[in-house]
Design a protein around this motif. Structure first.
Motif, PDB file in Angstrom:
ATOM      1  N   GLY A 236      48.040  46.060  30.827  1.00 22.12           N
ATOM      2  CA  GLY A 236      46.963  45.246  30.975  1.00 22.12           C
ATOM      3  C   GLY A 236      45.629  46.374  30.941  1.00 22.12           C
ATOM      4  N   ASP A 237      44.643  45.776  31.405  1.00 23.98           N
ATOM      5  CA  ASP A 237      43.289  46.748  31.369  1.00 23.98           C
ATOM      6  C   ASP A 237      43.345  47.366  32.786  1.00 23.98           C
ATOM      7  N   THR A 238      43.274  48.916  32.527  1.00 30.58           N
ATOM      8  CA  THR A 238      43.364  49.659  33.635  1.00 30.58           C
ATOM      9  C   THR A 238      42.284  49.650  34.649  1.00 30.58           C
ATOM     10  N   GLY A 239      41.048  49.361  34.312  1.00 32.03           N
ATOM     11  CA  GLY A 239      40.064  48.983  35.455  1.00 32.03           C
ATOM     12  C   GLY A 239      40.266  48.164  36.173  1.00 32.03           C
ATOM     13  N   GLU A 240      41.078  46.448  35.509  1.00 30.28           N
ATOM     14  CA  GLU A 240      41.299  45.552  36.389  1.00 30.28           C
ATOM     15  C   GLU A 240      42.480  45.729  37.260  1.00 30.28           C
ATOM     16  N   ASN A 241      43.403  46.579  36.738  1.00 29.15           N
ATOM     17  CA  ASN A 241      44.838  46.842  37.560  1.00 29.15           C
ATOM     18  C   ASN A 241      44.268  47.765  38.745  1.00 29.15           C
ATOM     19  N   LEU A 242      43.451  48.804  38.583  1.00 26.67           N
ATOM     20  CA  LEU A 242      42.770  49.595  39.697  1.00 26.67           C
ATOM     21  C   LEU A 242      42.293  48.619  40.870  1.00 26.67           C
ATOM     22  N   ILE A 243      41.463  47.813  40.477  1.00 26.59           N
ATOM     23  CA  ILE A 243      40.980  46.751  41.418  1.00 26.59           C
ATOM     24  C   ILE A 243      41.810  46.070  42.163  1.00 26.59           C
ATOM     25  N   GLY A 244      43.017  45.596  41.313  1.00 22.33           N
ATOM     26  CA  GLY A 244      43.912  44.913  41.967  1.00 22.33           C
ATOM     27  C   GLY A 244      44.789  45.617  43.003  1.00 22.33           C
ATOM     28  N   LEU A 245      45.161  46.885  42.657  1.00 24.51           N
ATOM     29  CA  LEU A 245      46.062  47.695  43.592  1.00 24.51           C
ATOM     30  C   LEU A 245      45.409  48.016  44.750  1.00 24.51           C
ATOM     31  N   LEU A 246      43.919  48.295  44.665  1.00 26.55           N
ATOM     32  CA  LEU A 246      43.035  48.831  45.723  1.00 26.55           C
ATOM     33  C   LEU A 246      43.032  47.553  46.551  1.00 26.55           C
ATOM     34  N   GLU A 247      42.895  46.260  46.188  1.00 27.67           N
ATOM     35  CA  GLU A 247      42.604  45.023  47.062  1.00 27.67           C
ATOM     36  C   GLU A 247      44.116  44.756  47.614  1.00 27.67           C
ATOM     37  N   ARG A 248      45.205  45.135  47.121  1.00 26.99           N
ATOM     38  CA  ARG A 248      46.577  44.901  47.911  1.00 26.99           C
ATOM     39  C   ARG A 248      46.633  45.972  48.988  1.00 26.99           C
TER      40      ARG A 248
ATOM     41  N   ARG B  21      45.972  58.872  42.515  1.00 25.81           N
ATOM     42  CA  ARG B  21      47.471  58.321  42.548  1.00 25.81           C
ATOM     43  C   ARG B  21      47.369  56.642  42.082  1.00 25.81           C
ATOM     44  N   ILE B  22      46.694  56.180  42.810  1.00 26.79           N
ATOM     45  CA  ILE B  22      46.517  54.902  42.510  1.00 26.79           C
ATOM     46  C   ILE B  22      45.996  54.564  41.163  1.00 26.79           C
ATOM     47  N   TYR B  23      44.813  55.340  40.599  1.00 29.87           N
ATOM     48  CA  TYR B  23      44.708  55.216  39.408  1.00 29.87           C
ATOM     49  C   TYR B  23      45.856  55.441  38.498  1.00 29.87           C
ATOM     50  N   GLY B  24      46.794  56.462  38.617  1.00 26.82           N
ATOM     51  CA  GLY B  24      47.966  56.602  37.880  1.00 26.82           C
ATOM     52  C   GLY B  24      48.680  55.373  37.712  1.00 26.82           C
TER      53      GLY B  24
ATOM     54  N   GLU C 210      31.760  49.407  38.921  1.00 24.97           N
ATOM     55  CA  GLU C 210      32.229  49.552  37.547  1.00 24.97           C
ATOM     56  C   GLU C 210      33.429  50.472  37.209  1.00 24.97           C
ATOM     57  N   PRO C 211      34.595  49.874  37.718  1.00 24.31           N
ATOM     58  CA  PRO C 211      35.953  50.460  37.121  1.00 24.31           C
ATOM     59  C   PRO C 211      35.883  51.161  35.735  1.00 24.31           C
ATOM     60  N   ASN C 212      35.244  50.324  34.955  1.00 26.50           N
ATOM     61  CA  ASN C 212      35.564  51.207  33.344  1.00 26.50           C
ATOM     62  C   ASN C 212      34.623  52.305  33.338  1.00 26.50           C
TER      63      ASN C 212
ATOM     64  N   ALA D  24      46.666  35.483  57.496  1.00 24.06           N
ATOM     65  CA  ALA D  24      46.252  35.477  56.203  1.00 24.06           C
ATOM     66  C   ALA D  24      47.283  35.687  55.256  1.00 24.06           C
ATOM     67  N   THR D  25      47.279  34.718  54.324  1.00 22.21           N
ATOM     68  CA  THR D  25      48.129  34.934  53.011  1.00 22.21           C
ATOM     69  C   THR D  25      47.414  35.382  52.097  1.00 22.21           C
ATOM     70  N   PHE D  26      48.020  36.292  51.688  1.00 19.86           N
ATOM     71  CA  PHE D  26      47.674  37.155  50.077  1.00 19.86           C
ATOM     72  C   PHE D  26      48.037  36.118  49.141  1.00 19.86           C
ATOM     73  N   VAL D  27      47.206  35.295  48.623  1.00 17.20           N
ATOM     74  CA  VAL D  27      47.709  34.043  47.620  1.00 17.20           C
ATOM     75  C   VAL D  27      47.875  34.904  46.219  1.00 17.20           C
ATOM     76  N   ARG D  28      46.888  35.561  45.760  1.00 18.29           N
ATOM     77  CA  ARG D  28      46.971  36.155  44.386  1.00 18.29           C
ATOM     78  C   ARG D  28      46.137  37.423  44.467  1.00 18.29           C
ATOM     79  N   THR D  29      46.459  38.407  43.335  1.00 20.19           N
ATOM     80  CA  THR D  29      45.836  39.655  43.225  1.00 20.19           C
ATOM     81  C   THR D  29      44.604  39.101  42.435  1.00 20.19           C
ATOM     82  N   PRO D  30      43.541  39.738  42.816  1.00 22.60           N
ATOM     83  CA  PRO D  30      42.280  39.438  42.413  1.00 22.60           C
ATOM     84  C   PRO D  30      41.894  40.047  41.002  1.00 22.60           C
ATOM     85  N   THR D  31      41.145  39.839  40.073  1.00 19.83           N
ATOM     86  CA  THR D  31      40.337  40.353  39.380  1.00 19.83           C
ATOM     87  C   THR D  31      38.847  40.963  39.788  1.00 19.83           C
TER      88      THR D  31
END
Length: 206
Positions: free
Chosen positions: A82-94, A72-75, A195-197, A177-184
């Motif tokens: 944007g880049d799906t792999g980078e988006n995946l990491i960002g969503l997991l880290e959030r 579901r997160i991958y979807g 290797e999200p790719n 903890a303040t979540f400053v930005r979504t990471p790459t």
């Protein structure tokens, strides 16, 4: 040994890597996999096997998410520009449990899930007990006052095995903890190569 700890150690040994970088990982002593066939010589891994392994490693790292949750997160990552792999990491880290783990409020991502479930965490002053809750940039995550003296919390903040990443602003005195930005991908302090790719390739073909 609890079921969660057992599962965590099995993931490390199955992957043959210390994916959380913990000193107590059994991979530090035994690099072969778990079970009676763990010491068999491994053959050459196919492209499918390599992609599957990358998916299992990433899924395991975030608390051994179920395939349904991860898919579901991958979807969602696929639908965002944007880049799906980078988006995946960002969503997991959030994920809230990932943020609690990164902030070093607890020692492991498994403990983070349980910590959130048990109502020890607030987001912007409101109690949230859903580990998959998605934080936004600027959100303030805090350990509730009555939970700050729990031994596992005090121990976790003093751990030297990992640092708080720079996409979060953490104050261990106030336990916020303040979540400053979504990471790459390059921002996330994984102890092993993720290797999200390859995960994207896996889902594209299956």
């Amino acid at each position: 040994m609890t079921k969660r700890t057992s599962a965590k150690h099995k993931i490390d040994r199955r992957m043959g890597e210390n994916i959380w970088g913990r000193p107590k990982s059994p991979v530090n002593r035994r690099e072969y996999g778990p079970g009676q066939h763990g010491q068999r010589r491994k053959g050459k891994i196919s492209d499918f096997g390599t992609q599957l392994r990358a998916k299992q490693k990433l899924k395991g790292y975030y608390g051994d998410l179920t395939e349904k949750q991860f898919r579901r997160i991958y979807g969602e990552a696929e639908r965002v520009k944007g880049d799906t792999g980078e988006n995946l990491i960002g969503l997991l880290e959030r994920r809230l449990d990932a943020v609690v783990y990164r902030a070093k409020f607890v020692a492991t991502v498994f403990a983070a899930r349980q910590f959130v479930n048990h109502g020890h965490v607030t987001v912007n002053g409101n109690k949230v007990n859903i580990p998959s809750y998605r934080v936004k940039e600027g959100d303030v995550i805090a350990v509730r006052d009555r939970s700050r003296q729990i031994a596992v919390v005090i121990e976790a903040t003093q751990l030297s095995e990992r640092d708080v990443p720079d996409y979060m602003d953490v104050d261990h005195n106030k336990m916020t903890a303040t979540f400053v930005r979504t990471p790459t991908l390059g921002d996330v302090p994984y102890p092993v190569v993720m290797e999200p790719n390859l995960v994207v390739e896996f889902y594209a073909k299956n």
